[in-house]
Design an enzyme around this catalytic site. Structure first.
Site, PDB file in Angstrom:
ATOM      1  N   CYS A  66       0.856  -1.175   0.000  1.00  0.00           N
ATOM      2  CA  CYS A  66       0.000   0.000   0.000  1.00  0.00           C
ATOM      3  C   CYS A  66       0.897   1.231   0.000  1.00  0.00           C
ATOM      4  CB  CYS A  66      -0.950   0.010   1.188  1.00  0.00           C
ATOM      5  SG  CYS A  66      -0.164  -0.285   2.759  1.00  0.00           S
ATOM      6  N   GLU A 113      -7.314   8.541   4.545  1.00  0.00           N
ATOM      7  CA  GLU A 113      -7.090   8.154   3.163  1.00  0.00           C
ATOM      8  C   GLU A 113      -8.366   7.859   2.395  1.00  0.00           C
ATOM      9  OE1 GLU A 113      -2.632   6.351   3.299  1.00  0.00           O
ATOM     10  OE2 GLU A 113      -4.266   4.893   3.301  1.00  0.00           O
TER      11      GLU A 113
END
Length: 170
Positions: A66, A113
């Site tokens: 990620c 996020e």
């Protein structure tokens, strides 16, 4: 310099500005990110343990990789780049969904996020970057579910949120 900047977005994932990565995490500002999940042909999922030098969530287990796309970089392009950089391989990926989350950490940083989630299948050799990855393993989905239930503190916040959504789509 470009790689240290991330893309700030609104709730519709529209780019607003760029900011140095650490500053955005100190201020808890919403930014674009991605998470790549990898399964093998046995339907086992690749997990990585984040290296001890990571700026947050060090030592925790999470999805294959990620990160954040750089300014001017497409999200899927960034997913391929980081999969190669972190795990030493690349494979086709497909976008599954997006979700937004916010999590604060003991060191004062906040992840906020807009996360694009990708899935790929890979049966080859994994060659992780030791600065990024402390360990890795392929686990059956039921075993991951059991581990999250029994020892949730061993996993990253975003992984615990996204994993059930990913497994529903497998």
């Amino acid at each position: 310099m470009r790689s240290n900047h991330i893309i700030l977005v609104n709730e519709q994932d529209e780019a607003l500005a760029t900011m140095e990565k650490l500053e955005a995490h100190q201020k808890g500002l919403l930014h674009r990110a991605f998470s790549v999940f990898i399964v093998n042909s046995k339907n086992e999922m690749l997990l990585q343990q984040r290296a001890s030098g990571k700026y947050h969530s060090a030592g925790l287990w999470t999805n294959a990789c990620c990160s954040h796309p750089m300014p001017g970089e497409e999200v899927e392009q960034a997913a391929h780049r980081r999969l190669q950089e972190e795990m030493g391989f690349d494979c086709p990926v497909k976008k599954l969904f997006t979700f937004t989350y916010q999590a604060s950490f003991d060191n004062g940083l906040t992840e906020h996020e807009y996360d694009h989630v990708f899935l790929g299948t890979f049966d080859g050799v994994v060659i992780p970057d030791e600065e990024e990855v402390a360990a890795y393993a392929f686990y059956p989905l039921a075993e991951i579910t059991r581990q999250i239930r029994d020892t949730p503190d061993r996993f990253t916040y975003w992984f615990k949120v996204a994993f059930p959504m990913v497994t529903e789509l497998l």
